[in-house]
Design an enzyme around this catalytic site. Structure first.
Site, PDB file in Angstrom:
ATOM      1  N   LYS A  55       7.842   2.354  -5.066  1.00 35.63           N
ATOM      2  CA  LYS A  55       7.093   1.757  -6.183  1.00 35.63           C
ATOM      3  C   LYS A  55       5.759   2.459  -6.367  1.00 35.63           C
ATOM      4  O   LYS A  55       5.332   2.708  -7.499  1.00 35.63           O
ATOM      5  CB  LYS A  55       6.898   0.264  -5.950  1.00 35.63           C
ATOM      6  CG  LYS A  55       8.194  -0.531  -6.045  1.00 35.63           C
ATOM      7  CD  LYS A  55       7.990  -1.975  -5.634  1.00 35.63           C
ATOM      8  CE  LYS A  55       9.316  -2.733  -5.647  1.00 35.63           C
ATOM      9  NZ  LYS A  55       9.161  -4.120  -5.189  1.00 35.63           N
ATOM     10  N   HIS A 103       5.206  -8.956   9.239  1.00 29.36           N
ATOM     11  CA  HIS A 103       6.262  -9.958   9.103  1.00 29.36           C
ATOM     12  C   HIS A 103       5.824 -11.238   9.798  1.00 29.36           C
ATOM     13  O   HIS A 103       5.235 -11.221  10.878  1.00 29.36           O
ATOM     14  CB  HIS A 103       7.608  -9.468   9.635  1.00 29.36           C
ATOM     15  CG  HIS A 103       7.541  -8.570  10.821  1.00 29.36           C
ATOM     16  ND1 HIS A 103       7.335  -9.016  12.096  1.00 29.36           N
ATOM     17  CD2 HIS A 103       7.649  -7.239  10.917  1.00 29.36           C
ATOM     18  CE1 HIS A 103       7.336  -8.000  12.922  1.00 29.36           C
ATOM     19  NE2 HIS A 103       7.513  -6.904  12.234  1.00 29.36           N
TER      20      HIS A 103
END
Length: 116
Positions: A55, A103
């Site tokens: 991206k 995470h």
């Protein structure tokens, strides 16, 4: 400067691993990346990292850039880094970059900053 980010539920990766096993990780990770990502949360983080990098490069994962064109590694202090395959370097110029992976709470997230 370009920024890319991605977030994924770790359970999505767990389901793919249960269904496809090693074929799933081999689809998007190099053998040295598989050796680094021993936990499911780490595998999810690597997925998010590759998506975030694609991206930031402005193309996403597809014809112009594949999962295997992005090579993840760790620096001597354990921080994530990446490089591009020789083929991808012909299309994408990177002067400097930064990658962060995290995470928690069942999610993995990654942010990539690229200066070209």
């Amino acid at each position: 400067m370009k920024i890319g980010t991605d977030i994924i539920q770790v359970s999505r990766i767990e389901k793919a691993l249960a269904q496809f096993g090693d074929k799933f990780t081999q689809r998007f990770l190099h053998p040295q990346e598989i050796a680094l990502a021993k936990k499911t949360a780490s595998i999810a983080g690597f997925w998010a990292a590759k998506e975030a990098i694609s991206k930031a490069l402005g193309c996403g994962i597809g014809k112009e850039l594949s999962f295997h064109d992005i090579i993840l590694a760790k620096d001597p202090r354990g921080a994530p880094t990446f490089s591009l395959s020789e083929e991808a370097q012909k299309v994408h110029t990177i002067q400097t970059s930064s990658l962060s992976i995290s995470h928690d709470g069942g999610f993995a997230i990654a942010v990539a900053v690229i200066i070209s």
